[in-house]
Scaffold this active site. Sequence first.
Site, short mmCIF file in Angstrom:
data_model
loop_
_atom_site.label_atom_id
_atom_site.label_comp_id
_atom_site.label_asym_id
_atom_site.label_seq_id
_atom_site.Cartn_x
_atom_site.Cartn_y
_atom_site.Cartn_z
CB THR A 167 -0.94 0.03 1.22
OG1 THR A 167 -0.15 -0.15 2.41
CG2 THR A 167 -1.98 -1.05 1.15
CB CYS A 189 6.77 0.39 7.16
SG CYS A 189 6.55 -1.22 6.41
C1 UDX Z 1 8.77 -0.95 10.81
C2 UDX Z 1 8.14 -1.40 12.14
O1 UDX Z 1 9.16 -1.50 13.14
C3 UDX Z 1 7.43 -2.74 11.95
O2 UDX Z 1 6.81 -3.14 13.16
C4 UDX Z 1 6.40 -2.58 10.85
O3 UDX Z 1 5.76 -3.81 10.61
C5 UDX Z 1 7.06 -2.09 9.57
O4 UDX Z 1 7.77 -0.88 9.82
P1 UDX Z 1 10.99 -1.61 9.48
O5 UDX Z 1 10.54 -0.66 8.40
O6 UDX Z 1 11.54 -2.93 9.09
O7 UDX Z 1 9.76 -1.90 10.47
O8 UDX Z 1 12.13 -0.84 10.29
P2 UDX Z 1 12.42 -0.40 11.79
O9 UDX Z 1 13.33 -1.38 12.43
O10 UDX Z 1 11.18 -0.04 12.50
O11 UDX Z 1 13.28 0.92 11.50
C6 UDX Z 1 12.69 2.00 10.79
C7 UDX Z 1 13.66 3.10 10.58
O12 UDX Z 1 13.91 3.79 11.80
C8 UDX Z 1 15.04 2.70 10.04
O13 UDX Z 1 15.40 3.61 9.02
C9 UDX Z 1 15.94 2.83 11.25
O14 UDX Z 1 17.26 3.13 10.88
C10 UDX Z 1 15.29 3.99 12.00
N1 UDX Z 1 15.54 4.00 13.44
C11 UDX Z 1 15.11 2.98 14.23
C12 UDX Z 1 16.19 5.09 14.01
O15 UDX Z 1 16.58 6.04 13.32
N2 UDX Z 1 16.39 5.10 15.37
C13 UDX Z 1 15.98 4.09 16.17
O16 UDX Z 1 16.20 4.19 17.38
C14 UDX Z 1 15.32 3.00 15.58
#
Ligand code: UDX
Length: 435
Positions: A85, A263
């Site tokens: 989506t 996401c």
């Molecule tokens: C996310 C959600 O965590 C998950 O539950 C949902 O189903 C899909 O979206 P994901 O996109 O795989 O998962 O990544 P995630 O681990 O959440 O990290 C997202 C972004 O945040 C990354 O770019 C990461 O580098 C950043 N991040 C994460 C930070 O900048 N600081 C943090 O402390 C944690």
Amino acid sequence: MRMSVIGCGYLGAVHAACMADLGHEVVGIDVDPGKIEMLASGHAPFFEPGLPEALRRALDSGRLRFSTDPADAAGAQVHFVAVGTPQTAGSDAADLTYVDAAVQGLLPHLADGDLVVGKSTVPVGTASRLADLVRASSGADLAWNPEFLREGFAVADTVSPDRFVYGVPSGDAGERATAVLDEVYATALATGTPRLVTDYATAELVKVSANAFLATKISFINAMAEIAEATGADVTQLADAIGHDARIGRRFLNAGLGFGGGCLPKDIRAFQARSRELGLESLDFLADVDAVNLRRRDRVVALADELLGGHVRGQRVAVLGVAFKPDSDDVRDSPALDVARRLHAAGAEVVVFDPEANHTAARIAPDLSYVDDAASALSGADLVLVLTEWKQFKALRPADVLPLVAHPRLVDARNVLDPAAWRDAGFEYRALGRP
Ligand code: UDX
């Protein structure tokens, strides 16, 4: 149990492989013949730790097959909808084209008593609309069962998630749907995984509100990084200190280049767009969450410019990491790739190394140079940028990097290196929110 999984992207491919690995009979269906061919031959079309093994086990068991023909969904009792989506072009709202097409494609193949299970992240109100369609044309029921998997941990998150959420209709249909989903997830439920049964709207909102909360937490600490930069404070120490309060918690408080991926960015925009459609201002703060996040990219570009004395053009910049996060080859809305492209556009000679994402980045940013190891990227660099916190970049030692670079300048955009060690070795070291 026989099931179909419609959509074999990051979500559907992992779901199909894991469900078959758990003992179900699964057919994965996707419109992309290339993807289906790869999956059917046991190759994951993207980097995801543990997926090739799960895929191989499931294919060898004979319980998993792949197809491009929606008719192959016929005969399954449960049909998962796991298509994307994305953000609509020119708007913040979610594009439901693929979800609608997946459900329309399923309708002729549904039998009375089947259960359609939505897993895609959708604007609240979608499930009830689709349930009416499914019920009217086939007598099947519909449940909404959001997926919370994180890239890099997708297999573990699918097999043993933190919780299950079932959005079901009221009455007997809801009880039937709950019983079917309990059978699908019997293995994880037996280990005590919490399971919450809700109405459709709540289930849809659980997913987007979880992502909005996580994005807000990251932007909160990045806003603190901005304050720290103006005052000389250290945001990593601040995060450690507030994180000790169990009500706050240290996870998702890593200040740096901010969030990206397929996401969080699009989900917070779609959620805000949906709330405006509902006539509410409740989620307007998510525009600030988005803005704080995007400003971190500006900050890294500005730091690069500053370290290069205002002359980016012609300078060799080593970019370590372009994936949106480590353990992934996903560069969708990647903050790292954005910074790399902006420096390239400003005239820098950008040399990229990412352990897994070189090929995905090269597809959308073919103008950048890509090399096969960190040493080649570092060689002759006027500036080093650590943009994705892969384990091997966290382990870099100044003594090994120093002889390779032309000028010892480094921006640690994920706050993963020891500032004192790099400065002691002679580097001009800059980070985000740390002196
Ligand atoms: C996310 C959600 O965590 C998950 O539950 C949902 O189903 C899909 O979206 P994901 O996109 O795989 O998962 O990544 P995630 O681990 O959440 O990290 C997202 C972004 O945040 C990354 O770019 C990461 O580098 C950043 N991040 C994460 C930070 O900048 N600081 C943090 O402390 C944690």
